[in-house]
Design a protein around this motif. Sequence first.
Motif, mmCIF file in Angstrom:
data_model
loop_
_atom_site.group_PDB
_atom_site.id
_atom_site.type_symbol
_atom_site.label_atom_id
_atom_site.label_comp_id
_atom_site.label_asym_id
_atom_site.label_seq_id
_atom_site.Cartn_x
_atom_site.Cartn_y
_atom_site.Cartn_z
ATOM 1 N N HIS A 208 0.931 -1.122 0.012
ATOM 2 C CA HIS A 208 -0.175 0.071 -0.103
ATOM 3 C C HIS A 208 0.752 1.265 -0.011
ATOM 4 C CE1 HIS A 208 -3.854 -2.287 0.438
ATOM 5 N NE2 HIS A 208 -3.457 -2.582 1.537
ATOM 6 N N VAL A 209 1.977 1.313 1.012
ATOM 7 C CA VAL A 209 2.616 2.552 0.916
ATOM 8 C C VAL A 209 3.681 2.803 -0.338
ATOM 9 C CG1 VAL A 209 4.893 3.508 2.184
ATOM 10 C CG2 VAL A 209 2.807 2.254 3.412
ATOM 11 N N ARG A 210 3.777 1.674 -0.993
ATOM 12 C CA ARG A 210 4.469 1.878 -2.217
ATOM 13 C C ARG A 210 3.853 2.336 -3.287
ATOM 14 N NH1 ARG A 210 5.722 -3.346 -3.028
ATOM 15 N NH2 ARG A 210 3.872 -3.671 -4.462
ATOM 16 N N GLU A 211 2.490 1.723 -3.374
ATOM 17 C CA GLU A 211 1.818 2.318 -4.563
ATOM 18 C C GLU A 211 1.278 3.784 -4.223
ATOM 19 O OE1 GLU A 211 0.901 0.817 -7.420
ATOM 20 O OE2 GLU A 211 2.240 -0.630 -6.650
ATOM 21 N N TYR A 212 1.075 4.426 -3.163
ATOM 22 C CA TYR A 212 0.727 5.536 -2.719
ATOM 23 C C TYR A 212 1.796 6.556 -2.736
ATOM 24 C CZ TYR A 212 -4.208 4.942 -1.581
ATOM 25 O OH TYR A 212 -5.544 4.734 -1.632
ATOM 26 N N THR A 213 3.084 5.957 -2.577
ATOM 27 C CA THR A 213 4.453 6.796 -2.744
ATOM 28 C C THR A 213 4.626 7.121 -4.057
ATOM 29 O OG1 THR A 213 5.371 5.598 -0.715
ATOM 30 C CG2 THR A 213 6.822 6.810 -2.281
ATOM 31 N N ARG A 214 4.433 6.027 -5.108
ATOM 32 C CA ARG A 214 4.319 6.334 -6.439
ATOM 33 C C ARG A 214 3.405 7.222 -7.031
ATOM 34 N NH1 ARG A 214 3.707 0.735 -9.273
ATOM 35 N NH2 ARG A 214 5.809 0.447 -8.305
ATOM 36 N N ALA A 215 2.172 7.217 -6.471
ATOM 37 C CA ALA A 215 1.029 8.235 -7.004
ATOM 38 C C ALA A 215 1.489 9.563 -6.647
ATOM 39 C CB ALA A 215 -0.310 7.802 -6.461
ATOM 40 N N PHE A 216 2.080 9.782 -5.339
ATOM 41 C CA PHE A 216 2.513 11.091 -4.703
ATOM 42 C C PHE A 216 3.670 11.655 -5.705
ATOM 43 C CE2 PHE A 216 4.748 14.221 -2.154
ATOM 44 C CZ PHE A 216 3.589 14.663 -1.635
ATOM 45 N N ASP A 217 4.581 10.704 -6.060
ATOM 46 C CA ASP A 217 5.667 11.180 -6.967
ATOM 47 C C ASP A 217 5.198 11.585 -8.352
ATOM 48 O OD1 ASP A 217 7.439 10.630 -4.567
ATOM 49 O OD2 ASP A 217 8.089 8.687 -5.435
ATOM 50 N N GLU A 218 4.251 11.022 -8.748
ATOM 51 C CA GLU A 218 3.907 11.349 -9.962
ATOM 52 C C GLU A 218 3.027 12.520 -9.901
ATOM 53 O OE1 GLU A 218 1.254 8.341 -12.000
ATOM 54 O OE2 GLU A 218 2.862 6.803 -11.464
ATOM 55 N N LEU A 219 2.342 12.893 -9.048
ATOM 56 C CA LEU A 219 1.526 14.196 -8.774
ATOM 57 C C LEU A 219 2.501 15.318 -8.555
ATOM 58 C CD1 LEU A 219 -1.162 12.912 -6.088
ATOM 59 C CD2 LEU A 219 -1.662 13.763 -8.535
ATOM 60 N N ARG A 220 3.555 14.964 -7.785
ATOM 61 C CA ARG A 220 4.664 16.041 -7.635
ATOM 62 C C ARG A 220 5.294 16.040 -8.771
ATOM 63 N NH1 ARG A 220 8.759 14.348 -2.959
ATOM 64 N NH2 ARG A 220 9.222 12.778 -4.602
ATOM 65 N N ALA A 221 5.566 15.433 -9.828
ATOM 66 C CA ALA A 221 6.410 15.579 -11.007
ATOM 67 C C ALA A 221 5.580 16.576 -11.968
ATOM 68 C CB ALA A 221 6.671 14.201 -11.749
#
Length: 282
Positions: free
Chosen positions: A248-261
Amino acid sequence: MAGSPTARRRRLSIELKKLREKNSMTCAQVGAALDWSGSKVNRMETGSGRVQPSDVEALCRFYETTDELREFLKSLARQAKTRGWWQVHGSGVPEWFSIYIGLEQDASTLRQYQSEVLPGLLQTEPYVRELHTCGSYMPPADIDRAVQVRLERQAMLSGSGAPDCWFIVSEGALRRVIGDRALMRTQLEHVLEAMEKPSMTLQVLPFDAGTCPTTGPFTMLGFPDPEDPDIVYRDGITDAMYLEGEPHVREYTRAFDELRASALSPRRTIQLINNVVKEHTR
C-alpha cells in the motif's frame, strides 16, 4: 518513545504481533494457551481494543520475553490509556478522526494530496468554519469544537519539532471560492505565509497537467522511530481508511511522486497563488 496515546497503542500492537509471529503461533493458539479467545489476541494486535498492562504481563511471560521488554510494553499499555488533548472536545471529533489526529501528532513526515479543498493544516478559522457550516447537520456547539480542534492541530507546524510537510493541491481547490472572495484572499495569503516555513513545501497541480493518478485525497504519515511503519490515510464523510504494509505504501508513494512531478514547482506555485490573490482583490 512515541508521544500520543494513539501512537503508543499502535506501537504496542505492532510489538505484540511481532512476538507472536516470532513464536510461530496463531492468535487462536495463543488465546487457547492463556484461556482467552483468539479474537481477543487479534484485537490486541490490531489496536481495535484496549490492552491492559495485566494482559501484556501475561503475554510476555508466555512468550518468555526479557524483563526490560516486558516493562517497556506494559508502560506503552498504561500510557495508551491516557487521553489526547483533542479528545476533550468530545463529539466535535469523531472517533475515526481522533485516531488520525493521534497519528498526525507524532508524524515526522507528512505527504498530502488534496483535490477539493486546501489542506486542513493550512486553513484559516473562517475557511474552516465555512466548510463545517455549509451542508452540515452538526449542532453549532459541535461545529465550534471541530473548528477549534483543526486550529489547535496547526500548532504542530511551529517549533523545532515540526514535521516535514509536502502538500500537493489541485488548482481547483486553489480557485474554488469558499465563503466569498475576501475570505479566499485572506486564506491564500495565509497559505503564502505558511510556505515561508523551512519545513513546508506546497505545489499546485494545474488544470493542464494532463492525466494524473486518480486516487482522490490521501495523506501519508511517516514516523521517526523505524519500528513504526508508514501509514496511508484516506478520509470520507463519515469514516476513514487506514492502509499499512509495504504494498500500500509503495503504491501511494508512487502516486504522490507522479503528482509531484506533474505539479508546478514551489516557485511557480507561489506565482500562481499571488495571481489568484490579485484576482480576488479586484
